[in-house]
Write a protein that holds these residues in place. Structure first.
Motif, mmCIF file in Angstrom:
data_model
loop_
_atom_site.group_PDB
_atom_site.id
_atom_site.type_symbol
_atom_site.label_atom_id
_atom_site.label_comp_id
_atom_site.label_asym_id
_atom_site.label_seq_id
_atom_site.Cartn_x
_atom_site.Cartn_y
_atom_site.Cartn_z
ATOM 1 N N ILE A 329 8.610 -52.354 -8.762
ATOM 2 C CA ILE A 329 10.027 -52.151 -8.422
ATOM 3 C C ILE A 329 10.227 -52.135 -6.900
ATOM 4 C CG2 ILE A 329 10.068 -49.597 -8.381
ATOM 5 C CD1 ILE A 329 12.691 -49.862 -10.071
ATOM 6 N N THR A 330 9.251 -51.575 -6.171
ATOM 7 C CA THR A 330 9.327 -51.582 -4.701
ATOM 8 C C THR A 330 9.165 -52.997 -4.159
ATOM 9 O OG1 THR A 330 8.413 -49.344 -4.601
ATOM 10 C CG2 THR A 330 8.302 -50.662 -2.592
ATOM 11 N N ILE A 331 8.224 -53.740 -4.736
ATOM 12 C CA ILE A 331 8.004 -55.137 -4.331
ATOM 13 C C ILE A 331 9.285 -55.946 -4.481
ATOM 14 C CG2 ILE A 331 6.840 -57.283 -4.983
ATOM 15 C CD1 ILE A 331 4.376 -55.572 -5.678
ATOM 16 N N TYR A 352 16.157 -54.260 -11.935
ATOM 17 C CA TYR A 352 14.811 -53.867 -11.515
ATOM 18 C C TYR A 352 14.055 -53.151 -12.629
ATOM 19 C CZ TYR A 352 16.563 -54.929 -6.837
ATOM 20 O OH TYR A 352 17.092 -55.567 -5.739
ATOM 21 N N GLN A 353 14.702 -52.182 -13.255
ATOM 22 C CA GLN A 353 14.019 -51.450 -14.320
ATOM 23 C C GLN A 353 13.813 -52.327 -15.552
ATOM 24 O OE1 GLN A 353 12.922 -48.261 -13.521
ATOM 25 N NE2 GLN A 353 11.619 -48.725 -15.291
ATOM 26 N N LYS A 354 14.759 -53.218 -15.812
ATOM 27 C CA LYS A 354 14.585 -54.157 -16.928
ATOM 28 C C LYS A 354 13.330 -55.010 -16.721
ATOM 29 C CE LYS A 354 19.506 -54.760 -18.015
ATOM 30 N NZ LYS A 354 20.648 -55.726 -18.009
ATOM 31 N N ILE A 355 13.134 -55.484 -15.500
ATOM 32 C CA ILE A 355 11.977 -56.336 -15.194
ATOM 33 C C ILE A 355 10.687 -55.548 -15.335
ATOM 34 C CG2 ILE A 355 10.806 -57.610 -13.356
ATOM 35 C CD1 ILE A 355 13.671 -58.315 -12.308
ATOM 36 N N VAL A 356 10.660 -54.332 -14.794
ATOM 37 C CA VAL A 356 9.435 -53.508 -14.842
ATOM 38 C C VAL A 356 9.079 -53.159 -16.283
ATOM 39 C CG1 VAL A 356 8.444 -51.282 -14.209
ATOM 40 C CG2 VAL A 356 9.758 -52.576 -12.524
ATOM 41 N N ASP A 357 10.035 -52.676 -17.061
ATOM 42 C CA ASP A 357 9.746 -52.296 -18.447
ATOM 43 C C ASP A 357 9.361 -53.505 -19.289
ATOM 44 O OD1 ASP A 357 10.346 -49.765 -17.689
ATOM 45 O OD2 ASP A 357 11.986 -49.440 -19.109
ATOM 46 N N SER A 358 10.046 -54.614 -19.069
ATOM 47 C CA SER A 358 9.728 -55.830 -19.844
ATOM 48 C C SER A 358 8.349 -56.363 -19.480
ATOM 49 C CB SER A 358 10.786 -56.911 -19.586
ATOM 50 O OG SER A 358 12.064 -56.469 -19.993
ATOM 51 N N GLY A 369 10.097 -49.263 -28.448
ATOM 52 C CA GLY A 369 10.652 -47.982 -28.063
ATOM 53 C C GLY A 369 9.882 -47.255 -26.980
ATOM 54 N N LYS A 370 8.669 -47.715 -26.659
ATOM 55 C CA LYS A 370 7.880 -47.038 -25.629
ATOM 56 C C LYS A 370 8.517 -47.225 -24.249
ATOM 57 C CE LYS A 370 3.529 -45.555 -24.252
ATOM 58 N NZ LYS A 370 2.168 -45.327 -24.683
ATOM 59 N N LYS A 371 9.105 -48.398 -24.008
ATOM 60 C CA LYS A 371 9.843 -48.662 -22.778
ATOM 61 C C LYS A 371 11.313 -48.874 -23.148
ATOM 62 C CE LYS A 371 6.369 -48.585 -19.898
ATOM 63 N NZ LYS A 371 6.287 -47.599 -18.793
ATOM 64 N N HIS A 372 12.200 -48.193 -22.439
ATOM 65 C CA HIS A 372 13.594 -48.114 -22.879
ATOM 66 C C HIS A 372 14.488 -49.225 -22.321
ATOM 67 C CE1 HIS A 372 12.689 -44.280 -24.695
ATOM 68 N NE2 HIS A 372 12.200 -43.832 -23.538
ATOM 69 N N VAL A 374 13.568 -52.596 -22.029
ATOM 70 C CA VAL A 374 13.013 -53.920 -22.344
ATOM 71 C C VAL A 374 14.144 -54.860 -22.747
ATOM 72 C CG1 VAL A 374 11.495 -55.207 -23.899
ATOM 73 C CG2 VAL A 374 10.807 -52.952 -23.057
ATOM 74 N N VAL A 375 14.116 -56.076 -22.222
ATOM 75 C CA VAL A 375 15.113 -57.082 -22.603
ATOM 76 C C VAL A 375 14.417 -58.259 -23.256
ATOM 77 C CG1 VAL A 375 16.800 -56.441 -20.854
ATOM 78 C CG2 VAL A 375 15.002 -58.077 -20.280
ATOM 79 N N GLN A 376 15.154 -58.994 -24.026
ATOM 80 C CA GLN A 376 14.616 -60.180 -24.693
ATOM 81 C C GLN A 376 15.722 -61.200 -24.855
ATOM 82 O OE1 GLN A 376 13.428 -59.197 -28.788
ATOM 83 N NE2 GLN A 376 14.469 -57.231 -28.539
ATOM 84 N N GLY A 377 15.331 -62.380 -25.333
ATOM 85 C CA GLY A 377 16.321 -63.418 -25.554
ATOM 86 C C GLY A 377 17.027 -63.842 -24.286
ATOM 87 N N LYS A 378 18.356 -63.927 -24.336
ATOM 88 C CA LYS A 378 19.143 -64.402 -23.208
ATOM 89 C C LYS A 378 18.991 -63.501 -21.983
ATOM 90 C CE LYS A 378 23.824 -65.564 -21.721
ATOM 91 N NZ LYS A 378 25.271 -65.541 -22.066
ATOM 92 N N GLU A 379 18.954 -62.184 -22.199
ATOM 93 C CA GLU A 379 18.819 -61.256 -21.070
ATOM 94 C C GLU A 379 17.491 -61.446 -20.340
ATOM 95 O OE1 GLU A 379 20.634 -57.068 -21.012
ATOM 96 O OE2 GLU A 379 20.124 -57.386 -23.121
ATOM 97 N N LEU A 380 16.427 -61.670 -21.111
ATOM 98 C CA LEU A 380 15.119 -61.908 -20.489
ATOM 99 C C LEU A 380 15.139 -63.206 -19.703
ATOM 100 C CD1 LEU A 380 12.187 -60.891 -20.217
ATOM 101 C CD2 LEU A 380 11.606 -62.317 -22.191
ATOM 102 N N PHE A 381 15.777 -64.240 -20.256
ATOM 103 C CA PHE A 381 15.883 -65.517 -19.554
ATOM 104 C C PHE A 381 16.639 -65.347 -18.237
ATOM 105 C CE2 PHE A 381 18.429 -69.260 -18.508
ATOM 106 C CZ PHE A 381 17.425 -70.208 -18.344
ATOM 107 N N GLU A 382 17.689 -64.535 -18.244
ATOM 108 C CA GLU A 382 18.508 -64.373 -17.035
ATOM 109 C C GLU A 382 17.748 -63.662 -15.913
ATOM 110 O OE1 GLU A 382 22.138 -62.537 -18.274
ATOM 111 O OE2 GLU A 382 23.029 -64.431 -18.949
ATOM 112 N N VAL A 383 16.973 -62.608 -16.251
ATOM 113 C CA VAL A 383 16.201 -61.954 -15.190
ATOM 114 C C VAL A 383 15.064 -62.859 -14.713
ATOM 115 C CG1 VAL A 383 16.784 -59.602 -15.876
ATOM 116 C CG2 VAL A 383 14.756 -60.676 -16.854
#
Length: 457
Positions: A329-331, A352-358, A369-372, A374-383
């Protein structure tokens, strides 16, 4: 070489030239190079091939048109009918070399090389063919002239010289009724010292990656020729050797739309020498550049692996060239701040947190559920789309382009790779000269899509 190649000839092992066997070689640029022979180089070859993956490091051949052939890294398998007195041996070959017998890619000789990329002609335009029309006499002329064309020669280091060399060719078909005049730009590589084909392959691969970054497309070479300068014919020409490998992916399609390139030679001609020297100066950036090019490959399906490749490349860049030991997240925050002046860079606070957790979730296959965040599908593509542009800025910065230069290159390019997820328009801040359309001067403070203002009908 794009077309398929079939070669009939005789084949043998370098250390057993007495045993020569007839066979046919079939080469497909996006498939396999396969040799079929009737018989076996060694006794019971066919029997051994059923029990292990035995192959031959080197196979030599002589084609029906009297050309020396070398096949390298060959893996064998066999077919045999129990009622037939001979087997048919099959070899899958990694490298096909036409024009010379060698024992290894690391065998040194005084070589030079000439490589053709489809995109290079549009990246550095040859400017050889000129046209003229005489309306009075109704004459149309096409002239091949080198007065507006010149080679670019860069001494990369004490041993390596790279040139961009314009070429022109003319061909006729149908008894002279059809004439084709073609211009191109070739990549020419020369060496001060003897070298090996393996090293030349590495040099070409690195240039291929540079051209991929410049064009924002996964570039692959179309033809690859090496010249043996120790073997000169009666016309004073070095022996020509063609190297064939599986250059092309099935999805590869050359992109000749130069207006979609991130930059062309003309955009960086003042810095090109320094860029090329730095590009070849260190191997530390190599895996990071490769990951960037992998992210450019449009294979039609996006997956979490594509996301991980980009994240790993960004982490690797920062750890190698900035500071090791910092959190992801700092990077990301520091890189976004470093490149904030470049218009294609965008990142929302919650990204930032979406990227780190994913990244943790997909890397370690964590339970749901271990990481709160996490994104997938379209959201993952966008980040991932946002991360790819940051990685691009990292690579361009590494080769010596400052933020102002990168921003101008981004502004001029029409490539969708540089689009903004939030749909904000890119504005060109400044142009070298005003644009004149239909006798009117358009302000240099100009939107990308001028048509929306009604200037262009």
């Amino acid at each position: 070489m794009i077309k398929n190649v079939d070669i009939q000839g005789i084949w043998w092992l370098p250390d057993n030239s007495e045993c020569k066997i007839a066979g046919v070689l079939h080469h497909e640029p996006i498939g396999k190079t396969k040799l079929d022979i009737i018989g076996e180089f060694r006794q019971n070859d066919w029997l051994l091939s059923f029990n292990d993956a035995k192959g031959e490091d080197v196979i030599w051949g002589l084609s029906s048109d009297n050309k020396a052939i070398t096949l390298l890294q060959n893996y064998s398998f066999a077919t045999k009918n129990s009622s037939c007195p001979f087997p048919i041996m099959h070899y899958d070959c990694q490298f096909l070399i036409i024009g010379k017998h060698i024992r290894s890619l690391k065998e040194e000789c005084k070589y030079s090389a000439r490589i053709l990329f489809d995109e290079l002609t549009f990246w550095y335009k040859p400017n050889i063919i000129e046209s003229a029309y005489n309306e009075k006499d109704k004459e149309i002329a096409f002239v091949s002239s080198f007065k507006n064309s010149q080679s670019v020669d860069i001494q990369v280091n004490d041993n390596l010289k790279i040139s961009l060399e314009p070429q022109v060719s003319i061909s006729q078909e149908d008894m002279g009724m059809s004439t084709t005049l073609t211009q191109s730009t070739d990549l020419v590589i020369s060496f001060a010292e003897p070298t090996c084909i393996q090293f030349i392959l590495n040099v070409v691969k690195e240039f291929e990656i540079l051209l991929s970054v410049a064009t924002l497309n996964h570039v692959q070479c179309r033809s690859f020729f090496v010249y043996d300068e120790t073997c000169i014919d009666e016309f004073g020409r070095s022996k020509k050797i063609e190297i064939m490998h599986h250059y092309f992916r099935e999805t590869y399609k050359p992109d000749k739309r130069f207006y979609n390139y991130l930059f062309t030679y003309d955009d960086i001609k003042e810095q090109f020498s320094n860029v090329l020297q730095k590009w070849y100066a260190t191997e530390d950036i190599m895996p990071i550049r490769s990951h960037l090019v992998d992210s450019l490959n449009r294979h039609g399906v996006f997956s979490s692996t594509d996301f991980l490749i980009v994240v790993q490349a960004i982490e690797g860049y920062y750890c190698r060239f900035k500071q090791d030991g910092k959190s992801l997240i700092t990077i990301l925050k520091e890189l976004v701040n470093e490149f904030k002046d470049i218009r294609c860079v965008e990142m929302e606070n919650d990204d930032y947190q979406k990227i780190v957790d994913s990244r943790h979730y997909y890397s370690h296959l964590l339970p749901l559920g271990k990481k709160h965040h996490v994104v997938q599908g379209k959201e993952l593509f966008e980040v991932d789309f946002k991360l790819r542009k940051i990685l691009l800025c990292c690579v361009l910065n590494f080769i010596g382009l400052d933020n102002s230069t990168i921003d101008k290159l981004v502004a001029k390019s029409n490539n969708h790779f540089l689009d903004m997820i939030n749909k904000q328009k890119n504005y060109i801040k400044e142009l070298e000269d005003p644009i004149e359309l239909k006798g009117k001067i358009v302000s240099s403070f100009l939107e990308n899509k001028i048509e929306e203002k009604g200037v262009i009908q």
